[in-house]
Design an enzyme around this catalytic site. Sequence first.
Site, PDB file in Angstrom:
ATOM      1  CD  GLN A 124      37.137  27.060  37.279  1.00  0.00           C
ATOM      2  OE1 GLN A 124      36.638  28.121  36.892  1.00  0.00           O
ATOM      3  NE2 GLN A 124      38.426  26.836  37.230  1.00  0.00           N
ATOM      4  N   GLY A 125      34.134  24.302  40.592  1.00  0.00           N
ATOM      5  CA  GLY A 125      34.287  24.312  42.054  1.00  0.00           C
ATOM      6  C   GLY A 125      35.732  24.071  42.451  1.00  0.00           C
ATOM      7  CB  SER A 127      38.129  29.415  44.667  1.00  0.00           C
ATOM      8  OG  SER A 127      38.757  29.751  43.461  1.00  0.00           O
ATOM      9  CB  SER A 159      31.029  31.856  38.136  1.00  0.00           C
ATOM     10  OG  SER A 159      32.043  32.683  38.626  1.00  0.00           O
ATOM     11  CD  GLU A 242      39.671  30.360  35.072  1.00  0.00           C
ATOM     12  OE1 GLU A 242      40.347  29.481  35.631  1.00  0.00           O
ATOM     13  OE2 GLU A 242      38.857  31.088  35.664  1.00  0.00           O
ATOM     14  CD  GLU A 362      48.416  41.341  43.574  1.00  0.00           C
ATOM     15  OE1 GLU A 362      47.492  40.541  43.311  1.00  0.00           O
ATOM     16  OE2 GLU A 362      48.241  42.572  43.653  1.00  0.00           O
TER      17      GLU A 362
HETATM   18  C1  LIG Z   1      34.185  37.370  39.436  1.00  0.00           C
HETATM   19  C2  LIG Z   1      34.875  36.155  39.953  1.00  0.00           C
HETATM   20  C3  LIG Z   1      34.467  34.904  39.545  1.00  0.00           C
HETATM   21  C4  LIG Z   1      35.108  33.751  40.028  1.00  0.00           C
HETATM   22  N1  LIG Z   1      34.641  32.529  39.617  1.00  0.00           N
HETATM   23  C5  LIG Z   1      35.192  31.405  40.125  1.00  0.00           C
HETATM   24  C6  LIG Z   1      34.651  30.126  39.801  1.00  0.00           C
HETATM   25  O1  LIG Z   1      33.677  30.007  39.042  1.00  0.00           O
HETATM   26  N2  LIG Z   1      35.208  29.029  40.347  1.00  0.00           N
HETATM   27  C7  LIG Z   1      36.281  29.096  41.197  1.00  0.00           C
HETATM   28  O2  LIG Z   1      36.762  28.051  41.638  1.00  0.00           O
HETATM   29  N3  LIG Z   1      36.801  30.294  41.540  1.00  0.00           N
HETATM   30  C8  LIG Z   1      36.289  31.444  41.034  1.00  0.00           C
HETATM   31  N4  LIG Z   1      36.795  32.671  41.385  1.00  0.00           N
HETATM   32  C9  LIG Z   1      37.858  32.710  42.400  1.00  0.00           C
HETATM   33  C10 LIG Z   1      39.209  33.171  41.915  1.00  0.00           C
HETATM   34  O3  LIG Z   1      39.834  32.186  41.131  1.00  0.00           O
HETATM   35  C11 LIG Z   1      40.025  33.499  43.191  1.00  0.00           C
HETATM   36  O4  LIG Z   1      39.383  34.586  43.806  1.00  0.00           O
HETATM   37  C12 LIG Z   1      41.444  33.838  42.891  1.00  0.00           C
HETATM   38  O5  LIG Z   1      42.144  32.704  42.448  1.00  0.00           O
HETATM   39  C13 LIG Z   1      42.158  34.422  44.123  1.00  0.00           C
HETATM   40  O6  LIG Z   1      42.008  33.614  45.250  1.00  0.00           O
HETATM   41  P1  LIG Z   1      41.517  34.222  46.646  1.00  0.00           P
HETATM   42  O7  LIG Z   1      40.303  35.041  46.411  1.00  0.00           O
HETATM   43  O8  LIG Z   1      41.457  33.105  47.607  1.00  0.00           O
HETATM   44  O9  LIG Z   1      42.664  35.232  47.083  1.00  0.00           O
HETATM   45  P2  LIG Z   1      44.091  34.860  47.780  1.00  0.00           P
HETATM   46  O10 LIG Z   1      44.723  33.764  47.001  1.00  0.00           O
HETATM   47  O11 LIG Z   1      43.815  34.639  49.217  1.00  0.00           O
HETATM   48  O12 LIG Z   1      44.869  36.176  47.569  1.00  0.00           O
HETATM   49  C14 LIG Z   1      44.730  37.338  48.392  1.00  0.00           C
HETATM   50  C15 LIG Z   1      45.768  38.364  47.958  1.00  0.00           C
HETATM   51  O13 LIG Z   1      47.107  37.840  48.153  1.00  0.00           O
HETATM   52  C16 LIG Z   1      47.843  37.880  46.929  1.00  0.00           C
HETATM   53  N5  LIG Z   1      48.708  36.686  46.830  1.00  0.00           N
HETATM   54  C17 LIG Z   1      48.350  35.398  47.093  1.00  0.00           C
HETATM   55  N6  LIG Z   1      49.402  34.576  46.857  1.00  0.00           N
HETATM   56  C18 LIG Z   1      50.436  35.352  46.425  1.00  0.00           C
HETATM   57  C19 LIG Z   1      51.781  35.095  46.009  1.00  0.00           C
HETATM   58  N7  LIG Z   1      52.276  33.854  45.964  1.00  0.00           N
HETATM   59  N8  LIG Z   1      52.559  36.142  45.617  1.00  0.00           N
HETATM   60  C20 LIG Z   1      52.066  37.414  45.620  1.00  0.00           C
HETATM   61  N9  LIG Z   1      50.792  37.726  46.031  1.00  0.00           N
HETATM   62  C21 LIG Z   1      49.991  36.716  46.412  1.00  0.00           C
HETATM   63  C22 LIG Z   1      46.769  37.849  45.833  1.00  0.00           C
HETATM   64  O14 LIG Z   1      47.250  38.400  44.637  1.00  0.00           O
HETATM   65  C23 LIG Z   1      45.661  38.702  46.464  1.00  0.00           C
HETATM   66  O15 LIG Z   1      45.925  40.060  46.285  1.00  0.00           O
HETATM   67  C24 LIG Z   1      36.190  33.848  40.930  1.00  0.00           C
HETATM   68  C25 LIG Z   1      36.606  35.122  41.341  1.00  0.00           C
HETATM   69  C26 LIG Z   1      35.968  36.258  40.877  1.00  0.00           C
HETATM   70  C27 LIG Z   1      36.439  37.605  41.354  1.00  0.00           C
END
Ligand SMILES: Cc1cc2nc3c(=O)[nH]c(=O)nc-3n(C[C@H](O)[C@H](O)[C@H](O)COP(=O)(O)OP(=O)(O)OC[C@H]3O[C@@H](n4cnc5c(N)ncnc54)[C@H](O)[C@@H]3O)c2cc1C
Length: 379
Positions: A124-125, A127, A159, A242, A362
């Site tokens: 899943q591409g 993020s 992933s 999901e 959050e």
């Molecule tokens: C083990 C694992 C597997 C994953 N697999 C995949 C995958 O296969 N494909 C894929 O596309 N993605 C994948 N992800 C990504 C995952 O979906 C993102 O990490 C997640 O959506 C958070 O985005 P970010 O890391 O950019 O954090 P950000 O969105 O940058 O968030 C950073 C912090 O800010 C807070 N925050 C952000 N916006 C708000 C708001 N509006 N209100 C309050 N707080 C806020 C968040 O809660 C967090 O604490 C995976 C992540 C993990 C950990």
Amino acid sequence: MDLTFTESERAFREELAAWLAANPPGPEPVGQEEAHFGWRREWQRRLYEGGWAAVHWPAQYGGRGASVVESAIFFEELGRAGAPLPANVLGLLLAGPTIMLWGSEEQKERYLAPILSGQEIWCQGFSEPDAGSDLAAVKTRAVAEADGWRISGQKVWTSIAQHAKWCMLLARTDAQAAKHRGLTYFLLDMEQEGVTVRPLRQITGESEFNELFLDGAFVASENVLGGEGNGWKVALTTLMNERAGLAFFLQVRMRQLLEALIEQARRRERLDDPLLVDRLVGLHMRCEALRLTAYRGLTAIEKYGQPGPEGSLTKWMWSQTNQELCQLAVEVLGAQALREGAPWAYELLRSRGNTIEGGTTEILKNIVAERVLGLPKAR
Ligand SMILES: Cc1cc2nc3c(=O)[nH]c(=O)nc-3n(C[C@H](O)[C@H](O)[C@H](O)COP(=O)(O)OP(=O)(O)OC[C@H]3O[C@@H](n4cnc5c(N)ncnc54)[C@H](O)[C@@H]3O)c2cc1C
């Protein structure tokens, strides 16, 4: 919701439990990632041959047309049997149902069967480095050519991309349109020049996810899913699946971990410590509340045909409870739990990602606040 199972649901559970007892997945390879993925691939092959790979898929696509309750029973029994999730879990739970809803007949014909058999693994591409919670901010660009699209940009946290043949890719096709409107959902062939997968080493030592670099990768026009500019709606289908699919598997696994922890406390003669027992009882109650809330979530699916906000509530509760449980295990077992290779060390380290993957806590709290409690919108 009535939590009494019907006769046919009980029969479904018994048939599955008997099959799982007769077909155990075999010993889990520890500490070898390739072998571990191969083990899950083999497990999917056996589920497929037994007709159990995707019970929730309609019979016409090779599933069993299982009801949402039967599908929940499937994941509960899989967890109870100590079996792994099949290797192509993202294909079975996310890509397949999204293609069934949005795909053309040709796309369904081409993609569904190899997802089911596990022949073609999906990732899943979605993020990107600057687009996670705010997914509509994706910057990966797709530029139209005569018979398709050229794609450039970077995805992250992808992933199992290192094993994947196909990727559900969200990219921007119209930079001028409003954020949510200029996106398109592509089915990207990972085996081509212009696609580079770089594994990321996690705190557990594994490389479950990857960086994905796209440098002029090509997607033919027939591999757009749901139409140009419609990517946000198609992606929402993927995201809803999901959060809905895994709740039952995860809650059973957490219950098993709690029972293992209680057993460890018993062996250490710690069960007369009222403070510890208080925390164990708290975890027991939350596991039970989680199970019941997950079943309550099925009512929404039955009524409206799609998961409701309960999915956010169970994901939030599960991730927090799982982290607390692993932390308590370390307190009960002491340094022994933190030895390299110790099962509890893995559980503790892996649980850190639970509050990020599939939607951060959050964001889930915002959904619960707005859609369950009816509080004013955050923005
Ligand atoms: C083990 C694992 C597997 C994953 N697999 C995949 C995958 O296969 N494909 C894929 O596309 N993605 C994948 N992800 C990504 C995952 O979906 C993102 O990490 C997640 O959506 C958070 O985005 P970010 O890391 O950019 O954090 P950000 O969105 O940058 O968030 C950073 C912090 O800010 C807070 N925050 C952000 N916006 C708000 C708001 N509006 N209100 C309050 N707080 C806020 C968040 O809660 C967090 O604490 C995976 C992540 C993990 C950990």
